[in-house]
Design an enzyme around this catalytic site. Structure first.
Site, PDB file in Angstrom:
ATOM      1  N   SER A 159     -13.253  11.825  -7.489  1.00  0.00           N
ATOM      2  CA  SER A 159     -12.851  10.595  -7.299  1.00  0.00           C
ATOM      3  C   SER A 159     -13.792   9.516  -7.822  1.00  0.00           C
ATOM      4  O   SER A 159     -14.937   9.765  -7.493  1.00  0.00           O
ATOM      5  CB  SER A 159     -11.982  10.052  -6.343  1.00  0.00           C
ATOM      6  OG  SER A 159     -10.678  10.803  -6.266  1.00  0.00           O
ATOM      7  N   TRP A 170      -4.376  22.347  -6.175  1.00  0.00           N
ATOM      8  CA  TRP A 170      -5.552  21.572  -6.263  1.00  0.00           C
ATOM      9  C   TRP A 170      -6.809  22.567  -6.766  1.00  0.00           C
ATOM     10  O   TRP A 170      -6.522  23.665  -6.218  1.00  0.00           O
ATOM     11  CB  TRP A 170      -6.072  20.921  -4.820  1.00  0.00           C
ATOM     12  CG  TRP A 170      -7.224  20.274  -4.994  1.00  0.00           C
ATOM     13  CD1 TRP A 170      -7.408  18.985  -4.947  1.00  0.00           C
ATOM     14  CD2 TRP A 170      -8.496  20.812  -4.599  1.00  0.00           C
ATOM     15  NE1 TRP A 170      -8.600  18.435  -4.793  1.00  0.00           N
ATOM     16  CE2 TRP A 170      -9.424  19.260  -4.782  1.00  0.00           C
ATOM     17  CE3 TRP A 170      -9.409  21.891  -4.540  1.00  0.00           C
ATOM     18  CZ2 TRP A 170     -10.859  19.501  -4.863  1.00  0.00           C
ATOM     19  CZ3 TRP A 170     -10.495  22.107  -4.398  1.00  0.00           C
ATOM     20  CH2 TRP A 170     -11.513  20.828  -4.522  1.00  0.00           C
ATOM     21  N   GLU A 223     -12.022   8.683   3.029  1.00  0.00           N
ATOM     22  CA  GLU A 223     -12.242   8.780   1.860  1.00  0.00           C
ATOM     23  C   GLU A 223     -11.628   7.587   0.647  1.00  0.00           C
ATOM     24  O   GLU A 223     -10.905   6.676   1.194  1.00  0.00           O
ATOM     25  CB  GLU A 223     -11.118   9.837   1.133  1.00  0.00           C
ATOM     26  CG  GLU A 223     -11.639  11.279   1.977  1.00  0.00           C
ATOM     27  CD  GLU A 223     -10.650  12.427   1.610  1.00  0.00           C
ATOM     28  OE1 GLU A 223     -11.477  13.583   1.314  1.00  0.00           O
ATOM     29  OE2 GLU A 223      -9.591  12.512   1.590  1.00  0.00           O
ATOM     30  N   ASN A 281      -3.790  14.362  -7.905  1.00  0.00           N
ATOM     31  CA  ASN A 281      -4.005  13.692  -6.772  1.00  0.00           C
ATOM     32  C   ASN A 281      -4.655  12.141  -7.012  1.00  0.00           C
ATOM     33  O   ASN A 281      -3.790  11.575  -7.940  1.00  0.00           O
ATOM     34  CB  ASN A 281      -4.852  14.541  -5.499  1.00  0.00           C
ATOM     35  CG  ASN A 281      -6.316  14.849  -5.785  1.00  0.00           C
ATOM     36  OD1 ASN A 281      -6.320  15.900  -6.407  1.00  0.00           O
ATOM     37  ND2 ASN A 281      -7.172  14.609  -5.276  1.00  0.00           N
ATOM     38  N   ASP A 282      -5.846  11.741  -6.333  1.00  0.00           N
ATOM     39  CA  ASP A 282      -5.978  10.401  -6.379  1.00  0.00           C
ATOM     40  C   ASP A 282      -5.954   9.662  -7.736  1.00  0.00           C
ATOM     41  O   ASP A 282      -6.477  10.301  -8.746  1.00  0.00           O
ATOM     42  CB  ASP A 282      -7.378  10.331  -5.817  1.00  0.00           C
ATOM     43  CG  ASP A 282      -7.739  11.053  -4.632  1.00  0.00           C
ATOM     44  OD1 ASP A 282      -6.839  11.601  -4.247  1.00  0.00           O
ATOM     45  OD2 ASP A 282      -8.731  11.255  -4.441  1.00  0.00           O
ATOM     46  N   ARG A 319     -19.285  10.696  -1.359  1.00  0.00           N
ATOM     47  CA  ARG A 319     -18.396  10.485  -2.414  1.00  0.00           C
ATOM     48  C   ARG A 319     -17.423   9.437  -2.559  1.00  0.00           C
ATOM     49  O   ARG A 319     -17.177   8.524  -1.732  1.00  0.00           O
ATOM     50  CB  ARG A 319     -17.314  11.857  -2.484  1.00  0.00           C
ATOM     51  CG  ARG A 319     -16.339  12.097  -1.308  1.00  0.00           C
ATOM     52  CD  ARG A 319     -15.413  13.193  -1.410  1.00  0.00           C
ATOM     53  NE  ARG A 319     -14.688  13.492  -0.412  1.00  0.00           N
ATOM     54  CZ  ARG A 319     -14.791  14.047   0.847  1.00  0.00           C
ATOM     55  NH1 ARG A 319     -16.011  14.614   0.868  1.00  0.00           N
ATOM     56  NH2 ARG A 319     -14.048  14.173   1.785  1.00  0.00           N
ATOM     57  N   ASP A 320     -16.833   9.382  -3.724  1.00  0.00           N
ATOM     58  CA  ASP A 320     -15.670   8.481  -4.066  1.00  0.00           C
ATOM     59  C   ASP A 320     -16.357   7.018  -4.271  1.00  0.00           C
ATOM     60  O   ASP A 320     -15.886   5.968  -3.806  1.00  0.00           O
ATOM     61  CB  ASP A 320     -14.705   8.396  -3.081  1.00  0.00           C
ATOM     62  CG  ASP A 320     -13.772   9.611  -2.852  1.00  0.00           C
ATOM     63  OD1 ASP A 320     -14.025  10.563  -3.564  1.00  0.00           O
ATOM     64  OD2 ASP A 320     -13.409   9.739  -1.921  1.00  0.00           O
ATOM     65  N   TRP A 336      -1.292  19.780 -11.348  1.00  0.00           N
ATOM     66  CA  TRP A 336      -1.594  19.177 -10.276  1.00  0.00           C
ATOM     67  C   TRP A 336      -2.170  17.893 -10.263  1.00  0.00           C
ATOM     68  O   TRP A 336      -3.025  17.638 -11.259  1.00  0.00           O
ATOM     69  CB  TRP A 336      -2.317  19.966  -9.354  1.00  0.00           C
ATOM     70  CG  TRP A 336      -3.299  19.357  -8.307  1.00  0.00           C
ATOM     71  CD1 TRP A 336      -4.504  18.519  -8.386  1.00  0.00           C
ATOM     72  CD2 TRP A 336      -2.705  19.178  -6.682  1.00  0.00           C
ATOM     73  NE1 TRP A 336      -4.670  18.087  -7.031  1.00  0.00           N
ATOM     74  CE2 TRP A 336      -3.777  18.391  -6.086  1.00  0.00           C
ATOM     75  CE3 TRP A 336      -1.666  19.785  -6.258  1.00  0.00           C
ATOM     76  CZ2 TRP A 336      -3.676  17.870  -4.607  1.00  0.00           C
ATOM     77  CZ3 TRP A 336      -1.533  19.247  -4.774  1.00  0.00           C
ATOM     78  CH2 TRP A 336      -2.433  18.358  -4.094  1.00  0.00           C
ATOM     79  N   GLN A 395      -7.296  12.577 -10.535  1.00  0.00           N
ATOM     80  CA  GLN A 395      -7.843  13.796 -10.046  1.00  0.00           C
ATOM     81  C   GLN A 395      -6.460  14.794 -10.779  1.00  0.00           C
ATOM     82  O   GLN A 395      -5.283  14.672 -10.336  1.00  0.00           O
ATOM     83  CB  GLN A 395      -7.634  14.018  -8.631  1.00  0.00           C
ATOM     84  CG  GLN A 395      -9.059  13.225  -8.104  1.00  0.00           C
ATOM     85  CD  GLN A 395     -10.405  13.941  -8.347  1.00  0.00           C
ATOM     86  OE1 GLN A 395     -10.814  14.858  -7.797  1.00  0.00           O
ATOM     87  NE2 GLN A 395     -11.015  13.383  -9.457  1.00  0.00           N
TER      88      GLN A 395
HETATM   89  C1  FRU Z   1      -9.237  12.467  -1.721  1.00  0.00           C
HETATM   90  C2  FRU Z   1     -10.029  13.269  -2.166  1.00  0.00           C
HETATM   91  C3  FRU Z   1     -11.394  12.535  -2.295  1.00  0.00           C
HETATM   92  C4  FRU Z   1     -12.184  13.454  -3.581  1.00  0.00           C
HETATM   93  C5  FRU Z   1     -10.814  14.163  -4.538  1.00  0.00           C
HETATM   94  C6  FRU Z   1     -11.154  15.492  -4.843  1.00  0.00           C
HETATM   95  O1  FRU Z   1      -7.938  13.049  -1.864  1.00  0.00           O
HETATM   96  O2  FRU Z   1     -10.527  14.548  -1.155  1.00  0.00           O
HETATM   97  O3  FRU Z   1     -12.229  12.327  -1.502  1.00  0.00           O
HETATM   98  O4  FRU Z   1     -13.004  12.798  -4.326  1.00  0.00           O
HETATM   99  O5  FRU Z   1      -9.738  14.106  -3.424  1.00  0.00           O
HETATM  100  O6  FRU Z   1      -9.978  15.753  -5.511  1.00  0.00           O
END
Ligand code: FRU
Length: 488
Positions: free
Chosen positions: A79, A46, A196, A21-22, A143-144, A19, A38
């Protein structure tokens, strides 16, 4: 065989397995573009969030490296961003070495706080800072962080979110360890209930000497195509807060398709003239990201884009984002089919006789926006004329809308929110619409009128649904170029 599966993107980044993501920590350093992301090292869903890592010398061909920053105990690595600390402000560098510093969210079940880690070997191995967290507000959702160097006051700036309050907080630091709170930004006009992955970036304005600041925000929901997406505000940055100059209620979206999320821009890019910022996004939607029918990998990055601004007088001055696929992609473009004319039947015949039914290609179309709809069907299942799979990209002159219809694009039933027809507002320029359409095995990215609007969507057609067919009477010119795979 690693990159050969039916839905495996041939010129977009995806991991061998598992998997993602970001995109995280996009940074250039010493000949290498880093793409952290991610990543779940154990599964194609996830979980166990870790920073995965890939590098590239050209932003096009990627090499996947071992994961960079691993979860520790109950703290996942969410992230964030990455900087090159050339002046060793952090003191992490030893004996003249330049540290790379990652700034990310340490996510515990009941608390999120900001952490840092450093690398002294070009991002290959990382050490978590013993003094973590560096910012802790005792909040469940916080976050982020996106960090960049701010020249005018010679310090680091962080933009980070209170996601459920839809509030961006700004901090500054001289050493990446101690952070001082600056201003805040919130917007009452956002349709999203969650923000986010923010980014604040200075972008050149076409045809002027100006540069403006763009605040990019990912919307967890209520984006124009449904589910997650991205919006932006344009304004100024005074070193401690972002000052929005976009008119309230005049919402601006980064992309009008269903699959464009969490895009951020590169730090520390080599200066090249007046080049814009470069962004990469995650080509997915929170509504179904865990359900897309790919294996053994799940998740793909978008094409890197160059971001610029256009100054539009309409009737008041307004700054609008313009996004184009980066120049570096050009060497991937191969054999071409070219046509100019007015007779679409003749176009389709000559296309058929050219046997041009590729898997991965880039279409460049010039359309006259007349009264009938006009466009192209790609990834068409030839065996079932009129009934089989197809993804339709077209322009509706009456509504002045560009659209992508994936309701018959292939596998759609894995989640009810996947199917649909997605539109973007687009006005003809001198009676014409130009489209650039990048087709990969499992995606279609459309750039309208040189990046005035974009529509990014995943599709999951059968491997042999390869037809291309044009329709409507407004087509004036067509250029089709194959796109070389980036994987060996
Ligand atoms: C966005 C998010 C971020 C977080 C990350 C966790 O897709 O939810 O806000 O940091 O993914 O995987």
């Amino acid at each position: 065989t690693t990159y050969k599966q039916p839905y495996r993107p041939q010129y977009h980044f995806s991991t061998r397995a598992n998997w993602i993501n970001d995109p995280n920590g996009l940074v250039y350093y010493d000949g290498e573009y880093h793409l952290f992301y991610q990543y779940n090292p154990f599964d194609s869903h996830w979980g166990h969030m870790t920073w995965g890592h890939a590098i590239s010398r050209d932003l096009v061909h990627w090499q996947e490296l071992p994961p960079a920053i691993a979860e520790e105990g109950s703290t996942m690595i969410y992230s964030g961003s990455c900087v090159v600390d050339k002046a060793n402000t952090s003191g992490f560098g030893q004996a003249g070495q330049t540290p790379m510093v990652a700034i990310y969210t340490g996510a515990q079940p009941d608390k999120q706080s900001q952490h840092i880690a450093y690398s002294l070997d070009k991002g290959r191995t990382w050490t978590k800072y013993a003094g973590n967290p560096v910012i802790d507000l005792n909040r469940k959702d916080f976050r982020d962080p996106k960090v960049f160097w701010y020249e005018p006051t010679q310090n680091w700036v962080m933009v980070v979110l209170l996601p459920t309050d839809r509030k961006a907080l700004f901090y500054k630091s001289t050493n990446l360890k101690n952070w001082v709170k600056g201003g805040e930004f919130t917007a009452t006009d956002t349709p999203a209930t969650v923000w986010e992955c923010p980014d604040l970036v200075e972008v050149p304005v076409d045809g002027t000497m100006e540069r403006k600041w763009v605040l990019l925000l990912s919307m967890g929901n209520n984006a124009p195509a449904g589910g997650s997406g991205m919006q932006y505000y344009v304004g100024r940055f005074n070193g401690s807060t972002f000052i929005n100059e976009s008119k309230s209620g005049d919402l601006r979206y980064v992309d009008w398709g269903k699959d464009y999320y969490a895009a951020i821009t590169y730090n520390n890019l080599p200066r090249r003239g007046n080049r814009g910022a470069i962004s990469i996004g995650w080509m997915n939607n929170l509504q179904y990201a865990n359900d897309i029918p790919t294996t053994p990998f799940r998740g793909t990055m978008t094409l890197p884009r160059e971001l610029r601004l256009a100054k539009v007088q309409d009737p008041m001055v307004r700054y609008e984002l313009r996004q184009q696929p980066i120049q570096e992609l050009k060497p991937l473009l191969g054999t071409s089919f070219q046509w100019t004319g007015t007779d679409v039947a003749q176009l389709n015949e000559s296309l058929a006789s050219n046997n041009l039914t590729g898997d991965t290609y880039c279409l460049q179309l010039e359309l006259e926006a007349d009264k009938t709809g006009v466009g192209v069907r790609v990834k068409k299942e030839e065996a079932l004329p009129g009934k089989g799979e197809e993804t339709v990209i077209g322009y509706d002159p009456a509504k002045q809308q560009l659209y992508v219809d994936r309701s018959r694009s292939g596998q759609i039933a894995f989640k009810k929110e996947f199917s649909g027809r997605f539109t973007a507002p687009l006005k003809p320029q001198n009676g014409r619409i130009s489209l650039q359409i990048w087709v990969d095995r499992s995606s279609v990215e459309v750039f309208g009128n040189n990046g005035e609007v974009t529509l990014t969507n995943q599709i999951f057609p059968k491997p042999n649904s390869r037809g291309i067919e044009f329709f409507g009477s407004g087509l004036r010119s067509v250029l089709i170029r194959s796109v070389e795979p980036i994987w060996k």
